[in-house]
Design a protein around this motif. Structure first.
Motif, short mmCIF file in Angstrom:
data_model
loop_
_atom_site.label_atom_id
_atom_site.label_comp_id
_atom_site.label_asym_id
_atom_site.label_seq_id
_atom_site.Cartn_x
_atom_site.Cartn_y
_atom_site.Cartn_z
N GLY A 167 4.18 -77.43 4.32
CA GLY A 167 4.41 -76.09 3.78
C GLY A 167 3.55 -75.72 2.59
O GLY A 167 3.76 -74.66 1.99
N ASP A 168 2.58 -76.55 2.23
CA ASP A 168 1.69 -76.23 1.12
C ASP A 168 0.70 -75.16 1.56
O ASP A 168 -0.22 -75.42 2.34
N GLU A 169 0.86 -73.94 1.05
CA GLU A 169 0.02 -72.82 1.48
C GLU A 169 -1.38 -72.88 0.87
O GLU A 169 -2.26 -72.13 1.29
N THR A 170 -1.59 -73.74 -0.10
CA THR A 170 -2.93 -73.88 -0.68
C THR A 170 -3.82 -74.81 0.13
O THR A 170 -5.03 -74.82 -0.04
N ALA A 171 -3.20 -75.61 1.01
CA ALA A 171 -3.98 -76.54 1.84
C ALA A 171 -4.70 -75.76 2.94
O ALA A 171 -4.16 -74.82 3.51
N ARG A 172 -5.92 -76.18 3.26
CA ARG A 172 -6.72 -75.52 4.30
C ARG A 172 -7.21 -76.59 5.27
O ARG A 172 -8.34 -77.06 5.19
N PRO A 173 -6.35 -76.99 6.19
CA PRO A 173 -6.68 -78.11 7.07
C PRO A 173 -7.71 -77.73 8.13
O PRO A 173 -7.89 -76.56 8.47
N VAL A 174 -8.35 -78.75 8.67
CA VAL A 174 -9.26 -78.54 9.79
C VAL A 174 -8.46 -78.55 11.08
O VAL A 174 -7.33 -79.04 11.14
N ASP A 175 -9.06 -78.01 12.14
CA ASP A 175 -8.43 -77.99 13.46
C ASP A 175 -9.05 -79.02 14.40
O ASP A 175 -8.38 -79.53 15.30
N ILE A 176 -10.34 -79.31 14.19
CA ILE A 176 -11.09 -80.21 15.08
C ILE A 176 -12.00 -81.06 14.21
O ILE A 176 -12.54 -80.58 13.20
N VAL A 177 -12.18 -82.30 14.59
CA VAL A 177 -13.14 -83.19 13.93
C VAL A 177 -14.19 -83.58 14.96
O VAL A 177 -13.86 -84.04 16.05
N SER A 178 -15.46 -83.37 14.61
CA SER A 178 -16.57 -83.71 15.50
C SER A 178 -17.33 -84.91 14.94
O SER A 178 -17.83 -84.87 13.81
N LEU A 179 -17.41 -85.98 15.74
CA LEU A 179 -18.04 -87.24 15.32
C LEU A 179 -19.17 -87.60 16.28
O LEU A 179 -18.92 -87.82 17.45
#
Length: 528
Positions: A334-346
């Protein structure tokens, strides 16, 4: 652009004692190994503890061990390791650990000589075998040893000579380097007249949020088609970098080897007096350009973990992945300041010394644990399958064959296709692959390099002069390149585009259930 999914559940190869344990290993020149303090583990030369199985060939850092971060915090258990290593005159370097903040992002310890007076070779593989022998002798616990692993060299999956930049490709199939050189051009300057797709403003997107693809690679170089900003600036640019994370990664780089000094792909030349463009310079920029062509409304979060010779150290990769997982966990809480990624490309990987039949799914691999953690948080991981024309599992791509909850996001392993849709000659293949996508003769953005060749600069000053194609002159800002390195981002970009156009879940939703449904719907939409 072609791609397809295999339609089968990825699995590791069936046990076979006759399997070639040396296949699929990058053919790195000696100076690259020396630069990164690394050795090739050869089955016939490897010391073995009593009862130990013959390992597969791999490349590892000879004076480093990977450890659970909780072990690094436990002085009593470190002392237990030192006592077991004393028979070989070695110890864990406490001074190396003392100057660093011990955190969940730290996974590496240095092995050094103890108080012995006779010369000896420090070797992490020998240390591991010594400790396994100490278990049988009752001097060390099996639970403790199970938390130790070699630190592997991770090798980029582009069709370029590592550390050379010219000539035969890196780690081509045995006896096939010359064939590959004739049929697949190396990195080549080209020009492009086609306009790139329009990028919509963020307020016009569902949920007013862009899908974010994390690219852990060589970093990014300035390019007019790839505007960049630091993510702390909160600007809507196609590429964002994270200077704070890069400083944390840089602080744990070895003083004895090359460093990761910021997010920028900044040493374009190799270390020779010829000044040729380094083998993997521009690799991250090229990947970002592929995503820009196929998913213009996405955001690329560029994290530099790879050196310009195409080598990454496992510890830096783990630090970056840990940071991504921690931010996603804050968002799910619920941390609204976090901006997570949706996909990781390796677009890199390694072959493991443990044969899958003997160590199922590599239960003690920190890399595997982190990728499973990301999948459990609803983050899809897309990984290149490698360029060695081998069926031997190439990790992390082959982690796609591991067990996965029906509510988790997938790990997708991607092999390369030729432009006509056939499988590229260099691409790895096997039952552990999830998908194939175009990866040969790709055209994408490349850093502007007017000074890439001294001869080009002199000709510019002197006026017009006839010359053949200069392989080091990238002043057009575009290049042609091949490798499974570039097939993986095709799938990542297609998945990101489908999240905006096909998913029934708003991009703004960050609760665990919505995130899982969003990625699963997008994957189904593109045929996965």
């Amino acid at each position: 652009m072609k791609f397809f999914f295999t339609g089968e559940t990825p699995r590791l190869p069936e046990p076979n004692p006759r399997r070639d344990r040396t296949a699929g290993v990058p053919n790195l020149p000696a100076h690259i190994l020396d630069r990164h303090r690394a050795r090739v583990l050869r089955p016939g030369d490897a010391p073995l503890a009593p009862g130990a199985s013959t390992p597969g060939s791999t490349i590892y850092r000879y004076n480093r061990l990977m450890m659970c971060h909780k072990l690094l915090e436990n002085d009593a258990q470190l002392s237990e390791l030192d006592a077991a290593l004393a028979v070989q005159g070695m110890r864990i370097d406490r001074e190396h650990l003392a100057g660093k903040e011990r955190s969940a992002r730290m996974h590496r310890a240095k092995v050094t000589l103890g108080d012995r007076v006779t010369p000896a070779q420090v070797d992490a593989w020998t240390v591991m075998q010594t400790l396994r022998g100490a278990v049988d002798g009752g001097k060390c616990s099996q639970e403790l040893i199970s938390r130790l692993r070699l630190e592997h060299l991770l090798v980029g999956a582009a069709w370029t000579a590592v550390g050379d930049g010219h000539g035969s490709p890196s780690g081509g199939p045995y006896g096939g380097e010359r064939l590959a050189e004739l049929t697949y051009p190396g990195r080549t300057p080209v020009d492009l007249v086609l306009p790139l797709p329009q990028r919509r403003p963020v307020h016009a997107l569902p949920g007013k949020r862009r899908p974010v693809i994390a690219v852990l690679d060589t970093g990014i170089a300035p390019h007019p088609e790839l505007p960049v900003s630091d993510r702390q600036e909160d600007r809507d640019t196609f590429v964002t970098v994270d200077n704070a994370l890069q400083e944390a990664i840089s602080s744990d780089c070895d003083a004895e080897g090359p460093s990761i000094d910021g997010p920028w792909d900044n040493r374009f030349s190799d270390d020779s007096l010829l000044g040729r463009v380094a083998a993997y310079y521009g690799h991250g920029t090229f990947i970002a350009g592929i995503i820009r062509q196929l998913a213009p409304d996405a955001e690329v979060r560029s994290i530099r973990i790879m050196h310009n010779d195409g080598i990454a150290h496992e510890n830096e990769c783990l630090a970056a992945l840990t940071a991504l997982a921690e931010e996603a966990e804050r968002a799910r809480a619920g941390d609204e300041t976090a901006r997570p990624v949706d996909i990781v490309s390796l677009s890199w990987g390694y072959v493991d010394e443990d044969i899958p039949a003997e160590v199922p799914a590599h239960a003690h691999s920190a890399l595997r644990a982190l990728i499973e953690r990301l999948n459990g948080l609803g983050i899809a991981v897309v990984a290149a399958a490698g360029n060695f024309a081998s069926a031997r599992p190439f990790y992390p791509a082959a982690f796609a064959a591991g067990p996965r909850s029906s509510e988790a996001a997938p790990t997708i392993s991607v092999g390369a296709l030729n432009p006509n849709g056939t499988v590229a000659m260099f691409s790895n293949d096997g039952p552990w692959l999830s998908a194939f996508a175009t990866g040969a003769a790709m055209v994408s953005t490349y850093p502007f390099l007017v000074e890439g060749s001294e001869e080009t600069e002199q000709n510019f000053r002197q006026g017009r002069k006839r010359e053949s194609l200069d392989p080091d002159d990238f002043e057009s800002g575009y290049a042609l390149w091949s490798g499974t390195s570039f097939a993986g981002p095709v799938i990542a970009a297609k998945l990101a585009a489908a999240m905006l156009s096909e998913s029934p879940v708003d991009m703004a939703a960050q609760d665990a259930q919505s995130v899982a449904l969003r990625v699963q719907s997008a994957l189904k939409a593109i045929g996965g």
